[in-house]
Design an enzyme around this catalytic site. Structure first.
Site, short mmCIF file in Angstrom:
data_model
loop_
_atom_site.label_atom_id
_atom_site.label_comp_id
_atom_site.label_asym_id
_atom_site.label_seq_id
_atom_site.Cartn_x
_atom_site.Cartn_y
_atom_site.Cartn_z
N GLU A 127 0.94 -1.34 0.06
CA GLU A 127 -0.10 0.11 0.14
C GLU A 127 0.78 1.39 0.05
O GLU A 127 0.45 2.29 -0.87
CB GLU A 127 -0.99 0.03 1.16
CG GLU A 127 -2.10 -0.86 1.01
CD GLU A 127 -1.92 -2.41 1.12
OE1 GLU A 127 -2.57 -3.26 0.89
OE2 GLU A 127 -0.68 -2.69 1.77
N HIS A 196 -10.24 -5.19 10.55
CA HIS A 196 -10.72 -4.82 9.09
C HIS A 196 -12.29 -4.24 9.24
O HIS A 196 -12.99 -4.30 8.13
CB HIS A 196 -10.71 -6.20 8.38
CG HIS A 196 -9.69 -7.04 7.90
ND1 HIS A 196 -9.57 -8.28 8.45
CD2 HIS A 196 -8.54 -6.59 7.69
CE1 HIS A 196 -8.14 -8.51 8.06
NE2 HIS A 196 -7.47 -7.52 7.68
#
Length: 399
Positions: A127, A196
């Site tokens: 990322e 998450h």
């Protein structure tokens, strides 16, 4: 950091070259043999199975016969990106699995076939790397759309988003814009655990230089995605995994490629006179459900779909409070230093405070990392019933 800086220098040197970006990303992408091994390993990606349950590959996105059409949020986002990529050749999409796999949630379905691998680019699982690439591309004049498989993974790239992206326009004395859209599912889905499930609306909403969008309906998603891509600032576009598969009516106007919703404008989803319910993203759904329940008890609730976290449409909230004299904020973030806290502060700082007949009520997520057990997870986030109780509390009714 050195590799990220090198990638940025490469993009600046080869400005406006989409092929350069594709080459940079593909250089570190896994080989075909590696892809086959990954597929055979059958390691489930976060939310992948849930996404496949929600997607209907045979469903038409919209009717071509004119008039309103039903369309999923997923397809509305897909339409928005496709239309902007057709409109402007400097727009491209980059992220994990956005190309060959059509996106982890199928939001980018068909874009690779339509625009090719120079503008729809698969990346490795890094990322910080591909977010830095997108910031560098934006500084070089391109308009990247950077997809995170979930905004939780954007924590790996927060230095790029904030320090390299959001602050550059100010630090350059207004001479260096950075047009990049960071997008992906935000907040809790279902059964994906604490790491998450985090809601980043308050995190990003506190940063000068960022615009933060959190749409509810298909029309919101399409109109605001197009606005985000066109906006010269760094924009964080917070989607919701559960909303991807939900269908909403798309007006005939919104089906036009010229349709854009201005950033920073809330929408009154339901007019009312007794209490204001304000939320964003999926929480708008709970507000509307609560309004239906309250209506059966002759309580008229006004529902505001905020749509944009920053800039926040404070005038719309103030106007509603002056009419209803009561307000309940609804969000799924943690209670401390959050979305509801900011709304309460804005009411206190405005002349709406003098119109209040009851304290501001906040409905939030629980002060706990999101539980994995479904029974506990259901207790950790807002529901229509919780919103109803909060509304009744502002009316001094039994709850």
């Amino acid at each position: 950091m050195a590799s990220i800086a090198a990638a940025k220098r490469l993009l600046v040197k080869r400005a406006f070259s989409s092929s350069a970006i594709a080459e940079t990303a593909n250089a570190s992408a896994p080989s075909n043999a590696s892809r086959m091994l990954l597929k055979k390993a059958s390691i489930p990606l976060v939310g992948q199975r849930a996404a496949m349950r929600m997607v209907d590959l045979g469903k038409r996105a919209a009717s071509s016969s004119g008039g309103p059409a039903m369309i999923t949020v997923r397809d509305a986002l897909n339409q928005a990106m496709a239309e902007e990529m057709e409109r402007d050749e400097s727009v491209f999409l980059m992220g994990e699995e956005v190309a060959q796999y059509n996106g982890a949630y199928k939001v980018s379905r068909g874009l690779l076939d339509k625009f090719g691998d120079r503008r729809v680019i698969d990346t490795p699982i890094t990322e910080a790397g591909f977010a830095g690439l997108c910031v560098g591309a934006a500084l070089a004049g391109l308009k990247p759309i950077c997809e995170f498989m979930t905004m939780n993974f954007a924590m790996q790239a927060i230095d790029q988003i904030i320090n390299s992206g959001a602050k550059t326009f100010y630090m350059s004395g207004g001479t260096q814009p950075c047009n990049v859209t960071f997008r992906g599912p935000n907040g809790a889905a279902a059964g994906v655990g604490a790491q998450h499930s985090q809601d980043f609306s308050a995190w990003y909403g506190s940063i000068p230089g960022l615009k933060v969008i959190s749409p509810y309906s298909s029309e919101d998603a399409k109109g605001l995605m197009k606005a985000a891509i066109r906006d010269p600032n760094v924009t964080v576009f917070l989607e919701n995994e559960i909303l991807y598969g939900e269908s909403f009516e798309l007006s005939e106007e919104a089906q036009s490629p010229d349709f854009v919703i201005p950033i920073g404008k809330a929408k009154i989803e339901r007019a009312g006179t007794d209490v204001t319910l304000v939320g964003h993203s999926r929480n708008v759904e709970f507000c509307l459900q609560a309004a239906e329940i309250l209506a059966k008890e002759n309580i008229s609730a006004e529902v505001i779909n905020l749509r944009t976290i920053k800039p926040m449409d404070v005038p719309a909230i103030v106007k509603s409070v002056k009419k209803t004299n009561r307000i309940v904020s609804v969000d799924s973030g943690f209670p401390a230093f959050g979305f509801g806290s900011e709304i309460a502060a804005q009411i206190m700082d405005s002349d709406a405070f003098d119109y209040l007949d009851a304290p501001v009520e906040r409905v939030t997520g629980a002060e706990v990392p999101t539980p994995y057990a479904i029974e506990l997870e259901n207790m950790a986030f807002p529901t229509a019933d919780v919103v109803v109780r909060a509304a009744k509390k502002t009316l001094y009714l039994p709850y």
